[in-house]
Design a protein around this motif. Structure first.
Motif, short mmCIF file in Angstrom:
data_model
loop_
_atom_site.label_atom_id
_atom_site.label_comp_id
_atom_site.label_asym_id
_atom_site.label_seq_id
_atom_site.Cartn_x
_atom_site.Cartn_y
_atom_site.Cartn_z
N LEU A 1 0.83 -1.20 0.00
CA LEU A 1 0.00 0.00 0.00
C LEU A 1 0.87 1.26 0.00
O LEU A 1 0.59 2.21 -0.73
CB LEU A 1 -0.92 0.00 1.22
N TYR A 2 1.93 1.24 0.80
CA TYR A 2 2.84 2.41 0.82
C TYR A 2 3.46 2.61 -0.55
O TYR A 2 3.52 3.74 -1.06
CB TYR A 2 3.93 2.19 1.87
N THR A 3 3.93 1.53 -1.15
CA THR A 3 4.55 1.63 -2.47
C THR A 3 3.58 2.16 -3.50
O THR A 3 3.93 3.01 -4.32
CB THR A 3 5.08 0.25 -2.91
N ARG A 4 2.34 1.68 -3.46
CA ARG A 4 1.35 2.15 -4.41
C ARG A 4 0.98 3.61 -4.18
O ARG A 4 0.74 4.36 -5.13
CB ARG A 4 0.10 1.27 -4.32
N GLN A 5 0.91 4.02 -2.92
CA GLN A 5 0.59 5.42 -2.61
C GLN A 5 1.69 6.35 -3.14
O GLN A 5 1.40 7.39 -3.73
CB GLN A 5 0.41 5.59 -1.11
N VAL A 6 2.94 5.94 -2.92
CA VAL A 6 4.05 6.74 -3.44
C VAL A 6 4.03 6.74 -4.97
O VAL A 6 4.30 7.75 -5.61
CB VAL A 6 5.40 6.22 -2.91
N GLY A 7 3.67 5.58 -5.55
CA GLY A 7 3.56 5.50 -7.00
C GLY A 7 2.50 6.44 -7.54
O GLY A 7 2.69 7.07 -8.60
N MET A 8 1.38 6.59 -6.82
CA MET A 8 0.33 7.52 -7.24
C MET A 8 0.82 8.97 -7.15
O MET A 8 0.47 9.81 -7.99
CB MET A 8 -0.92 7.32 -6.39
N VAL A 9 1.63 9.25 -6.14
CA VAL A 9 2.21 10.60 -6.02
C VAL A 9 3.12 10.87 -7.22
O VAL A 9 3.11 11.97 -7.79
CB VAL A 9 3.00 10.73 -4.70
N PHE B 1 13.63 6.71 -4.27
CA PHE B 1 14.68 7.38 -5.02
C PHE B 1 14.11 8.11 -6.23
O PHE B 1 14.48 9.25 -6.54
CB PHE B 1 15.74 6.37 -5.47
N VAL B 2 13.17 7.45 -6.94
CA VAL B 2 12.53 8.08 -8.10
C VAL B 2 11.76 9.32 -7.67
O VAL B 2 11.84 10.38 -8.31
CB VAL B 2 11.59 7.08 -8.80
N LEU B 3 11.02 9.22 -6.56
CA LEU B 3 10.25 10.37 -6.06
C LEU B 3 11.17 11.52 -5.68
O LEU B 3 10.92 12.68 -6.06
CB LEU B 3 9.42 9.93 -4.85
N PHE B 4 12.24 11.21 -4.96
CA PHE B 4 13.19 12.25 -4.56
C PHE B 4 13.83 12.91 -5.79
O PHE B 4 13.97 14.14 -5.84
CB PHE B 4 14.27 11.63 -3.67
N ILE C 1 11.39 15.33 -7.45
CA ILE C 1 11.23 16.57 -6.68
C ILE C 1 12.43 17.48 -6.91
O ILE C 1 12.28 18.69 -7.15
CB ILE C 1 11.04 16.26 -5.18
N VAL C 2 13.63 16.92 -6.84
CA VAL C 2 14.85 17.71 -7.06
C VAL C 2 14.86 18.28 -8.48
O VAL C 2 15.18 19.46 -8.68
CB VAL C 2 16.10 16.85 -6.81
N ALA C 3 14.49 17.46 -9.46
CA ALA C 3 14.48 17.92 -10.85
C ALA C 3 13.49 19.07 -11.04
O ALA C 3 13.79 20.06 -11.73
CB ALA C 3 14.12 16.76 -11.78
N ASN C 4 12.32 18.98 -10.40
CA ASN C 4 11.33 20.06 -10.51
C ASN C 4 11.84 21.35 -9.88
O ASN C 4 11.64 22.43 -10.43
CB ASN C 4 10.01 19.64 -9.86
N VAL C 5 12.48 21.21 -8.72
CA VAL C 5 13.04 22.39 -8.06
C VAL C 5 14.10 23.05 -8.95
O VAL C 5 14.14 24.28 -9.10
CB VAL C 5 13.64 22.01 -6.69
#
Length: 267
Positions: A160-168, A242-245, A248-252
């Motif tokens: 569930l955590y992995t899927r939630q992060v995937g949705m983000v 790692f992908v999420l981080f 975020i860094v790339a967007n910043v």
């Protein structure tokens, strides 16, 4: 301007810009809503069977991509004309306030307002069309709620955590693309949309080739085994974090690059 941000001055700037562009704003809303209603009505009327939820998802994401791209492509319009650029740069607000207005009126408008308008037009068309023909199969927003339920159902606590992060991450993807277009508009002054598309294409091709060279030509794939299936990641959660981080860094970086480009214009 030495003062980076002043709330009262920024509100006055927002009010002035809205007053100058209110008719364009109203006409744009009317055009988007009318376009969605007419196109969706024609699609329903020309099909003997009801539109499925999968079809609605595809139509929603396609409409969202096209309309949001058009909205974000209006960012930094003064950069495309020397006369407008001088007026823009000499206006008595700080460069941060100008940048913030550009971001709010394009990227955030595209992220939050455009999907709301599309769903609003979809529901109006569905409710009205259902009165004319009850066989169209209008089901409201179930095409979105079902997608969320499918993504979260039948998962363990760890999954569930992995899927939630995937949705983000899936939510961040369109936002990231808009940030790329936004930054590109601050750099490219002629045909920014076309140059942005070419830039994104080259960006992904370059990284695709880089991954191919690393894993195939340099033999890194040989180190991937059942014991270490994710190479240097200890688990699936570590990989997705790692992908999420990275996103975020790339967007910043992209957004800050656009801000620096605006400051460069004022120097």
């Amino acid at each position: 301007m030495n003062n980076l941000f002043n709330a009262q001055r920024f509100r006055q700037y927002l009010a002035l810009e809205f007053n100058n562009q209110k008719y364009l704003f109203y006409y744009s809303i009317g055009a988007v809503v009318s376009f969605i209603i007419v196109v969706l009505y024609l699609i329903r009327a020309s099909n003997e069977t009801p539109i499925t939820n999968n079809d609605l998802r595809g139509l929603f994401f396609f409409s969202y991509a096209v309309i949001a791209t058009g909205v974000v492509n209006r960012s930094f319009l003064p950069f495309r004309s020397q006369k407008k650029l001088i007026t823009f740069l000499t206006f008595p607000v700080s460069h941060f306030e100008k940048f913030l207005f550009e971001y709010l009126s394009t990227v955030l408008l595209g992220v939050f307002v455009i999907p709301t308008l599309i769903l609003f037009a979809y529901m109006i068309e569905g409710e009205v069309h259902q009165l004319l023909n009850s066989e169209i199969g209008y089901t409201g927003l179930t095409f979105l709620t079902e997608m969320i339920e499918e993504a979260l159902s039948g998962a363990t606590e760890a999954q569930l955590y992995t899927r939630q992060v995937g949705m983000v991450i899936l939510f961040l993807l369109p936002w990231s693309m808009m940030n790329v277009l936004f930054t590109g508009n601050s750099i490219f002054t002629k045909w920014p949309l076309i140059q942005n598309i070419l830039f994104v294409a080259v960006f992904f091709i370059y990284h695709g080739l880089l991954v191919y060279l690393i894993f195939n030509k340099m033999g890194v794939a040989d180190y991937v085994s059942n014991e270490y299936p994710l190479f240097f990641f200890s688990s699936g959660d570590a990989a997705i974090n790692f992908v999420l981080f990275s996103m975020i860094v790339a967007n910043v970086v992209f957004v800050y690059s656009a801000y620096l480009k605006l400051k460069e214009k004022e120097l």
